[in-house]
Design a protein around this motif. Structure first.
Motif, PDB file in Angstrom:
ATOM      1  N   SER A   1       6.361  -8.730  -0.602  1.00 38.14           N
ATOM      2  CA  SER A   1       5.335  -7.972  -1.321  1.00 38.14           C
ATOM      3  C   SER A   1       4.723  -6.884  -0.462  1.00 38.14           C
ATOM      4  O   SER A   1       4.206  -5.894  -0.981  1.00 38.14           O
ATOM      5  CB  SER A   1       4.240  -8.913  -1.830  1.00 38.14           C
ATOM      6  N   ASP A   2       4.784  -7.026   0.870  1.00 42.88           N
ATOM      7  CA  ASP A   2       4.222  -5.992   1.725  1.00 42.88           C
ATOM      8  C   ASP A   2       4.952  -4.658   1.527  1.00 42.88           C
ATOM      9  O   ASP A   2       4.321  -3.592   1.495  1.00 42.88           O
ATOM     10  CB  ASP A   2       4.229  -6.411   3.193  1.00 42.88           C
ATOM     11  N   ALA A   3       6.264  -4.690   1.369  1.00 44.29           N
ATOM     12  CA  ALA A   3       7.022  -3.454   1.124  1.00 44.29           C
ATOM     13  C   ALA A   3       6.640  -2.833  -0.214  1.00 44.29           C
ATOM     14  O   ALA A   3       6.548  -1.599  -0.343  1.00 44.29           O
ATOM     15  CB  ALA A   3       8.518  -3.748   1.161  1.00 44.29           C
ATOM     16  N   LEU A   4       6.405  -3.667  -1.209  1.00 40.28           N
ATOM     17  CA  LEU A   4       6.037  -3.170  -2.533  1.00 40.28           C
ATOM     18  C   LEU A   4       4.631  -2.584  -2.522  1.00 40.28           C
ATOM     19  O   LEU A   4       4.370  -1.533  -3.142  1.00 40.28           O
ATOM     20  CB  LEU A   4       6.139  -4.298  -3.561  1.00 40.28           C
ATOM     21  N   LEU A   5       3.712  -3.234  -1.831  1.00 38.72           N
ATOM     22  CA  LEU A   5       2.349  -2.711  -1.701  1.00 38.72           C
ATOM     23  C   LEU A   5       2.364  -1.373  -0.966  1.00 38.72           C
ATOM     24  O   LEU A   5       1.637  -0.440  -1.333  1.00 38.72           O
ATOM     25  CB  LEU A   5       1.474  -3.716  -0.956  1.00 38.72           C
ATOM     26  N   LEU A   6       3.185  -1.278   0.068  1.00 38.62           N
ATOM     27  CA  LEU A   6       3.295  -0.024   0.809  1.00 38.62           C
ATOM     28  C   LEU A   6       3.802   1.099  -0.087  1.00 38.62           C
ATOM     29  O   LEU A   6       3.299   2.226  -0.049  1.00 38.62           O
ATOM     30  CB  LEU A   6       4.218  -0.210   2.011  1.00 38.62           C
ATOM     31  N   ALA A   7       4.810   0.809  -0.916  1.00 38.33           N
ATOM     32  CA  ALA A   7       5.352   1.821  -1.828  1.00 38.33           C
ATOM     33  C   ALA A   7       4.285   2.326  -2.780  1.00 38.33           C
ATOM     34  O   ALA A   7       4.156   3.541  -3.004  1.00 38.33           O
ATOM     35  CB  ALA A   7       6.521   1.235  -2.611  1.00 38.33           C
ATOM     36  N   ALA A   8       3.508   1.406  -3.356  1.00 36.60           N
ATOM     37  CA  ALA A   8       2.464   1.794  -4.301  1.00 36.60           C
ATOM     38  C   ALA A   8       1.368   2.601  -3.617  1.00 36.60           C
ATOM     39  O   ALA A   8       0.862   3.582  -4.166  1.00 36.60           O
ATOM     40  CB  ALA A   8       1.878   0.548  -4.957  1.00 36.60           C
ATOM     41  N   PHE A   9       0.996   2.195  -2.405  1.00 40.60           N
ATOM     42  CA  PHE A   9      -0.031   2.912  -1.649  1.00 40.60           C
ATOM     43  C   PHE A   9       0.441   4.320  -1.310  1.00 40.60           C
ATOM     44  O   PHE A   9      -0.297   5.301  -1.483  1.00 40.60           O
ATOM     45  CB  PHE A   9      -0.351   2.126  -0.384  1.00 40.60           C
ATOM     46  N   ALA A  10       1.673   4.433  -0.832  1.00 40.51           N
ATOM     47  CA  ALA A  10       2.209   5.743  -0.459  1.00 40.51           C
ATOM     48  C   ALA A  10       2.300   6.685  -1.651  1.00 40.51           C
ATOM     49  O   ALA A  10       2.222   7.908  -1.497  1.00 40.51           O
ATOM     50  CB  ALA A  10       3.582   5.574   0.188  1.00 40.51           C
TER      51      ALA A  10
END
Length: 264
Positions: free
Chosen positions: A32-41
């Protein structure tokens, strides 16, 4: 007719994202950290992105799917050839091969690489190894160990690579452990990356943040926004579910609602 079928296939793959991504056997599994990063970016400026330590491409591909600008491109870099190959396969399956290019590059040798060149990106995504090798139980397998612990590339290495690749005032987006925020701040400052936004990520109300999403500007001036924490879950036991705020921020999280499953 074959082209139409390919379009339908990629449209189905995009609708299912991140389910179905190819991941090398025995390698580190994205979470989920990769997915959260994508949404934040996707909330940050920039159309020419690089995803450092891309793995199977989850963060960079997620950014392409979530970002409002259809002109965005990503160069996904990973030192593991199998991971870089998987990222390229996933880009093709999603119909994003023209916007996502995978390359096998060690960030510590970024200056010697044929591409990308200096100041060629206006946005960097980075989901680096979180932990000091002297802390925590080490996982079996070299690839998983390197993905979790700073044994084969540390945050200062990723920050230095980002500073080399970013244009002046370009943006560095990263996710890391809240408990290592002072370490993160020092590493970025040493590379002239000034933190401008911090979004704490907490498992639920009343629980300290475990991760932070942050955005830093190359050669940026002072001025930091500390945002209200994003709460991921509500309820307890079998009634545990993702909060509406978490799903609104990152709809990709709906693929895996079980708490804690994707933590590094």
């Amino acid at each position: 007719m074959r082209e139409l079928h390919g379009h339908d296939t990629s449209r189905t793959a995009r609708a299912a994202f991140p389910r179905g991504l190819t991941q090398p056997e025995g390698g580190f599994r994205f979470g989920s950290d990769a997915l959260l990063l994508a949404a934040f970016a996707a909330t940050l400026p920039g159309t020419r992105a690089a995803d450092l330590g891309t793995g199977c491409g989850a963060a960079g591909l997620g950014w392409l799917l979530a970002a409002p600008d259809p002109a965005g491109t990503v160069l996904g870099l990973d030192k593991d050839p199998a991971m870089a190959a998987a990222a390229g396969q996933n880009a093709a399956a999603l119909g994003l091969a023209d916007r996502f290019t995978a390359g096998c590059v060690d960030v510590r040798a970024i200056r010697e690489a044929d591409q990308p060149g200096p100041e060629s990106c206006d946005l960097i995504l980075c989901n680096p190894p979180y932990r000091d090798p002297a802390s925590g139980r080490r996982p079996a397998g070299q690839a998983r160990d390197a993905a979790r612990f700073e044994v084969d590339g540390s945050l200062p290495d990723f920050a230095a690579a980002a500073a080399y690749l970013l244009v002046n005032k370009g943006t560095f987006a990263c996710i890391h452990l809240a408990e290592r925020l002072t370490h993160v701040t020092a590493a970025l400052a040493a590379c002239r990356l000034e933190i401008k936004r911090i979004l704490p990520i907490s498992p639920r109300a009343g629980v300290p943040a475990r991760q932070v999403l942050l955005a830093a500007s190359k050669n940026g001036g002072q001025g930091l926004v500390l945002e209200p924490p994003l709460l991921l879950y509500q309820g307890t036991g079998r009634d545990t579910r993702l909060t509406g705020a978490a799903l609104a921020f990152c709809p990709f999280l709906a693929c895996n609602p079980a708490p804690g499953e994707a933590a590094k």
